[in-house]
Design an enzyme around this catalytic site. Structure first.
Site, PDB file in Angstrom:
ATOM      1  N   CYS A   2       0.823  -1.212   0.000  1.00 33.94           N
ATOM      2  CA  CYS A   2       0.000   0.000   0.000  1.00 33.94           C
ATOM      3  C   CYS A   2       0.859   1.265   0.000  1.00 33.94           C
ATOM      4  O   CYS A   2       1.946   1.294   0.564  1.00 33.94           O
ATOM      5  CB  CYS A   2      -0.870   0.031   1.241  1.00 33.94           C
ATOM      6  SG  CYS A   2      -1.845  -1.452   1.447  1.00 33.94           S
ATOM      7  N   ARG A  27       5.032   0.345  -6.009  1.00 31.07           N
ATOM      8  CA  ARG A  27       4.913  -0.503  -4.819  1.00 31.07           C
ATOM      9  C   ARG A  27       3.960  -1.669  -5.053  1.00 31.07           C
ATOM     10  O   ARG A  27       3.918  -2.606  -4.271  1.00 31.07           O
ATOM     11  CB  ARG A  27       4.397   0.338  -3.643  1.00 31.07           C
ATOM     12  CG  ARG A  27       5.396   1.368  -3.156  1.00 31.07           C
ATOM     13  CD  ARG A  27       4.746   2.325  -2.179  1.00 31.07           C
ATOM     14  NE  ARG A  27       4.382   1.683  -0.920  1.00 31.07           N
ATOM     15  CZ  ARG A  27       5.134   1.668   0.157  1.00 31.07           C
ATOM     16  NH1 ARG A  27       6.303   2.261   0.130  1.00 31.07           N
ATOM     17  NH2 ARG A  27       4.733   1.083   1.254  1.00 31.07           N
ATOM     18  N   TRP A  74      -3.038  -2.728  -1.416  1.00 32.07           N
ATOM     19  CA  TRP A  74      -2.648  -4.097  -1.800  1.00 32.07           C
ATOM     20  C   TRP A  74      -3.346  -4.989  -0.797  1.00 32.07           C
ATOM     21  O   TRP A  74      -3.071  -4.949   0.395  1.00 32.07           O
ATOM     22  CB  TRP A  74      -1.130  -4.243  -1.700  1.00 32.07           C
ATOM     23  CG  TRP A  74      -0.594  -5.537  -2.199  1.00 32.07           C
ATOM     24  CD1 TRP A  74      -0.455  -5.935  -3.498  1.00 32.07           C
ATOM     25  CD2 TRP A  74      -0.089  -6.617  -1.401  1.00 32.07           C
ATOM     26  NE1 TRP A  74       0.104  -7.187  -3.556  1.00 32.07           N
ATOM     27  CE2 TRP A  74       0.343  -7.634  -2.300  1.00 32.07           C
ATOM     28  CE3 TRP A  74       0.044  -6.846  -0.038  1.00 32.07           C
ATOM     29  CZ2 TRP A  74       0.882  -8.837  -1.868  1.00 32.07           C
ATOM     30  CZ3 TRP A  74       0.592  -8.047   0.398  1.00 32.07           C
ATOM     31  CH2 TRP A  74       1.008  -9.022  -0.520  1.00 32.07           C
ATOM     32  N   ASN A 100      -1.699   1.730   6.189  1.00 32.66           N
ATOM     33  CA  ASN A 100      -0.823   0.645   5.745  1.00 32.66           C
ATOM     34  C   ASN A 100      -0.552  -0.238   6.955  1.00 32.66           C
ATOM     35  O   ASN A 100      -0.345   0.277   8.059  1.00 32.66           O
ATOM     36  CB  ASN A 100       0.524   1.180   5.240  1.00 32.66           C
ATOM     37  CG  ASN A 100       0.405   1.835   3.890  1.00 32.66           C
ATOM     38  OD1 ASN A 100      -0.679   1.862   3.293  1.00 32.66           O
ATOM     39  ND2 ASN A 100       1.501   2.370   3.394  1.00 32.66           N
ATOM     40  N   GLY A 101      -0.507  -1.555   6.746  1.00 35.51           N
ATOM     41  CA  GLY A 101      -0.250  -2.467   7.858  1.00 35.51           C
ATOM     42  C   GLY A 101      -1.487  -3.280   8.186  1.00 35.51           C
ATOM     43  O   GLY A 101      -2.401  -3.395   7.369  1.00 35.51           O
ATOM     44  N   GLU A 481      19.045 -17.213  -7.270  1.00 36.61           N
ATOM     45  CA  GLU A 481      18.580 -15.858  -7.563  1.00 36.61           C
ATOM     46  C   GLU A 481      18.095 -15.766  -9.017  1.00 36.61           C
ATOM     47  O   GLU A 481      17.065 -15.143  -9.303  1.00 36.61           O
ATOM     48  CB  GLU A 481      19.704 -14.850  -7.276  1.00 36.61           C
ATOM     49  CG  GLU A 481      19.424 -13.413  -7.667  1.00 36.61           C
ATOM     50  CD  GLU A 481      18.175 -12.822  -7.026  1.00 36.61           C
ATOM     51  OE1 GLU A 481      17.573 -13.439  -6.140  1.00 36.61           O
ATOM     52  OE2 GLU A 481      17.786 -11.723  -7.459  1.00 36.61           O
ATOM     53  N   LYS A 485      14.277 -14.717 -10.157  1.00 34.13           N
ATOM     54  CA  LYS A 485      14.054 -13.581 -11.062  1.00 34.13           C
ATOM     55  C   LYS A 485      13.194 -14.008 -12.248  1.00 34.13           C
ATOM     56  O   LYS A 485      12.268 -13.318 -12.639  1.00 34.13           O
ATOM     57  CB  LYS A 485      15.414 -13.061 -11.536  1.00 34.13           C
ATOM     58  CG  LYS A 485      15.516 -11.603 -11.729  1.00 34.13           C
ATOM     59  CD  LYS A 485      15.960 -10.846 -10.508  1.00 34.13           C
ATOM     60  CE  LYS A 485      15.049 -11.026  -9.321  1.00 34.13           C
ATOM     61  NZ  LYS A 485      15.521 -10.404  -8.128  1.00 34.13           N
ATOM     62  N   GLU A 488       9.543 -14.758 -11.195  1.00 36.51           N
ATOM     63  CA  GLU A 488       8.898 -13.532 -10.719  1.00 36.51           C
ATOM     64  C   GLU A 488       8.351 -12.686 -11.874  1.00 36.51           C
ATOM     65  O   GLU A 488       7.241 -12.177 -11.791  1.00 36.51           O
ATOM     66  CB  GLU A 488       9.975 -12.753  -9.942  1.00 36.51           C
ATOM     67  CG  GLU A 488       9.507 -11.600  -9.118  1.00 36.51           C
ATOM     68  CD  GLU A 488      10.660 -10.976  -8.318  1.00 36.51           C
ATOM     69  OE1 GLU A 488      11.846 -11.285  -8.597  1.00 36.51           O
ATOM     70  OE2 GLU A 488      10.379 -10.170  -7.432  1.00 36.51           O
ATOM     71  N   HIS A 504      19.582 -37.043  -7.516  1.00 33.23           N
ATOM     72  CA  HIS A 504      18.921 -37.675  -6.380  1.00 33.23           C
ATOM     73  C   HIS A 504      17.406 -37.515  -6.461  1.00 33.23           C
ATOM     74  O   HIS A 504      16.713 -37.622  -5.453  1.00 33.23           O
ATOM     75  CB  HIS A 504      19.479 -37.103  -5.065  1.00 33.23           C
ATOM     76  CG  HIS A 504      20.942 -37.397  -4.898  1.00 33.23           C
ATOM     77  ND1 HIS A 504      21.425 -38.656  -4.634  1.00 33.23           N
ATOM     78  CD2 HIS A 504      22.043 -36.605  -5.029  1.00 33.23           C
ATOM     79  CE1 HIS A 504      22.746 -38.628  -4.574  1.00 33.23           C
ATOM     80  NE2 HIS A 504      23.144 -37.390  -4.821  1.00 33.23           N
ATOM     81  N   LYS A 603       6.583  -4.433  -4.023  1.00 36.96           N
ATOM     82  CA  LYS A 603       7.988  -4.089  -3.798  1.00 36.96           C
ATOM     83  C   LYS A 603       8.388  -4.248  -2.342  1.00 36.96           C
ATOM     84  O   LYS A 603       9.451  -4.744  -2.030  1.00 36.96           O
ATOM     85  CB  LYS A 603       8.249  -2.655  -4.271  1.00 36.96           C
ATOM     86  CG  LYS A 603       9.709  -2.230  -4.178  1.00 36.96           C
ATOM     87  CD  LYS A 603      10.579  -3.037  -5.123  1.00 36.96           C
ATOM     88  CE  LYS A 603      12.047  -2.729  -4.973  1.00 36.96           C
ATOM     89  NZ  LYS A 603      12.866  -3.758  -5.646  1.00 36.96           N
TER      90      LYS A 603
END
Ligand code: AGP
Length: 608
Positions: A2, A27, A74, A100-101, A481, A485, A488, A504, A603
């Site tokens: 948010c 965001r 969000w 927010n939160g 990583e 990426k 995502e 394995h 974000k």
């Protein structure tokens, strides 16, 4: 996550709010809304989806006011919709709130104070608006304090009251917010980019403080409503740094910024053959006391931690465990005063990482932060901070923050070894030398020719359903990583495996339909990785290998290679991850994906 914007002053608040919310779009959000106080009282407008939907909705309304609050949401409590979008209002329409939160006790607050009241949304936030009305005694500030006394959870709250149209009140606990000081106008936002077009003077709000914004300035008060003096900081980020500067996406721009930001991360920290941090100094006794280190982080920052473990163990010979922050605090880790906890977070606000930091402090550990954001919760609450100085990272997919986290870890590894008095001075000097050459060498993987090779490779990946990444040691850490990426932003299923582990079990999934990206940069594991590549080739998989320049063997057993310039092998992960970032970018682009704001992601993840 948010975004919040608030404005009071001489301009039309509607324009400032919409402009500020646009700057916070990076965001990630699913709906937006504004509340202004005008001749009708509180006027609230909201729309599901992109900000353009809200603009379309209000375009003929000729809205005008000098005070207002805005929000991009969000979803946490209640699905994305017009009615769940913020601002939320009290029953009588006197108060509007953006938040927010999470208000963790919102259900019990409803039962205790608001039984029988009608709620128009499924959100926890609406409870705050109703409580303001319930507790209102004719004094907005006193009422906010009473409401805060009963709230549990994490919040940044910004509120307006139709009966007191000359002020905005804001407060925060665990969610970030910054105040912008203007002339004849005052601003508040969850993030600096929303303020940059208007002011460079800002104030950071501490937990429990109450901010009263008026046209004449901002007053900060404590819980007893006594005035607190606050320092004004100059924002150093320029507006341009938050724009795309001609690149098609922020992600590509940020990949290209890496050589420049590497210089900033290193600047002033390498002095001759030793490392120095302006932010703190550790004595040999302090470093020798640490018998164990935990690195705790999420997502890409966690992957940076996996590289950091290998750096610190090799350089300073201190055992390091790397933990996912959301797991760490729930498994009763063995922590004591002889343990250093390193938290890594680009935003400095990731809720899971903040919670892990607090858990560590509870056990008496010293906490060191590696972060990008000055004044963030993680920076404020840690004992020692290493800033990565990557500048604003707008793309949800982190790139330059990851590589600068690695550079910070190399500096830290050398520093711990040096302060501990380790006898590896020559090795340390070679690493520092390599780091100093890194910005220039990195330019070589950002040439048109190199990009053309990567675009060509991406064409081969764009229709795959599954892609595997393999490597060993450092190469495995960056494979993890690379796979994050790719999934995502391209939405292709990707997994990274320690190359020796494939046989394995996972090898059963490898066919001609599953491309494999093999990282073969670490010289010490090259032959073993080559054997594992032959295993996947035997199952008809097409293999692209990331190799060192001058490696003339790989072409014999893979289908395609991308080389990185020769550099000290110990710092090669910083360079080797860049082709992986670019492969993800161009594969996502070839698939027509919305690169900077991938679906379902945000974000800054400020909920646990
Ligand atoms: C990276 O591309 C991701 N968007 C994500 O994994 C991110 O690294 C994670 O959420 C942690 O964020 P932080 O560094 O701000 O704590």
């Amino acid at each position: 996550m948010c975004g919040i914007v608030g404005y009071i002053g001489k301009q039309n608040a509607v324009d400032v709010l919409i402009d500020g919310l646009r700057k916070l779009e990076y965001r990630g959000y699913d709906s937006s809304g504004i509340a202004i106080v005008d001749h009708t009282g509180l006027n609230v407008q909201k729309a599901e989806g992109k900000l353009a939907n809200l603009q379309e909705k209000i375009k003929d309304d000729n809205l005008h006011s000098s005070i207002g609050i805005g929000h991009t949401r969000w979803a946490t409590h209640g699905r994305p919709s017009d009615y769940n979008a913020h601002p939320h209002t009290s029953q009588n329409g006197r108060f509007a709130v953006v938040h927010n939160g999470i208000v963790e006790n919102y259900l019990s607050l409803k039962e205790t104070y608001l039984a029988g009241e009608h709620f128009t949304s499924e959100t926890d936030t609406e409870v705050v608006a109703h409580l303001l009305e319930k507790f209102y005694n004719g004094n907005f500030e006193e009422t906010v304090v009473k409401v805060l006394d009963v709230l549990e959870g994490a919040y940044a709250l910004v509120m307006v009251c139709a009966d007191e149209p000359d002020k905005i009140i804001a407060c925060r606990k665990d969610s970030p917010m910054v105040l912008g000081v203007g002339e004849g106008e005052s601003f508040i936002a969850s993030d600096v980019p929303a303020l940059l077009a208007y002011t460079r003077n800002c104030m950071y709000i501490e937990k429990g403080e109450l901010c009263v914004l008026t046209r004449d300035g901002i007053t900060i008060k404590n819980h007893a409503l006594e005035v607190i003096e606050k320092e004004i900081h100059a924002i150093e980020w320029d507006a341009e740094a938050a724009e795309k500067e001609g690149f098609e996406h922020f992600m590509l721009k940020e990949i290209f910024e890496q050589p420049a930001v590497f210089k900033k991360t290193i600047a002033g920290r390498i002095q001759g053959a030793s490392v120095h941090f302006d932010e703190f100094e550790l004595t040999p006794e302090q470093v020798q006391k640490w018998k164990k280190i935990y690195i705790v982080a999420c997502g890409t920052a966690y992957h940076a931690g996996l590289v950091g473990k290998q750096i610190i163990e090799k350089m300073a010979r201190i055992p390091v465990e790397v933990e996912i922050a959301s797991e760490f605090r729930y498994r009763d880790p063995m922590l004591d005063e002889d343990t250093l906890v390193i938290v890594i977070s680009q935003s400095g606000e990731t809720a899971d990482t903040v919670a892990a930091l607090r858990e560590a402090k509870k056990h008496g550990c010293k906490v060191m932060a590696i972060t990008n954001v000055v004044g963030s919760a993680i920076a404020r609450e840690s004992d020692y901070v290493i800033y990565i100085w990557a500048g604003p990272e707008i793309s949800v997919a982190s790139t330059k923050a990851y590589t600068t986290m690695l550079i910070a870890e190399y500096l830290l590894g050398v520093y711990l070894a040096q302060q501990k008095g380790m006898p590896n001075a020559e090795e340390r000097a070679a690493i520092l030398d390599g780091l100093q050459n890194l910005p220039e060498i990195t330019e070589q993987v950002l040439t048109d020719d190199y990009l053309a090779q990567i675009q060509n490779a991406a064409e081969g990946f764009k229709d795959a359903n599954d892609i595997f990444f393999i490597g060993r040691g450092f190469d495995w850490a960056i494979a993890l990583e690379g796979s994050l990426k790719l999934k995502e932003i391209s939405y292709i299923h990707a997994e990274a495996y320690a190359a020796g582990e494939l046989k394995h079990g996972t090898l059963a999934l490898v066919t001609e339909e599953t491309p494999v990206i093999a990282i073969c940069v670490q010289e010490s594991t090259y032959d073993k990785t080559a054997s594992n590549i032959k295993e996947v080739k035997a199952r008809e998989a097409k293999v692209l290998a990331i190799i060192n320049e001058g490696d003339d063997q790989a072409q014999k057993f893979v289908d395609q290679t991308l080389s990185i310039p020769k550099i000290n092998n110990f710092i090669a992960p910083v360079l080797a991850v860049i082709p992986l970032q670019l492969i993800s970018y161009y594969t996502a682009k070839a698939r027509g994906c919305e690169i900077d704001q991938p679906r379902n992601l945000a974000k800054s993840v400020t909920v646990e």
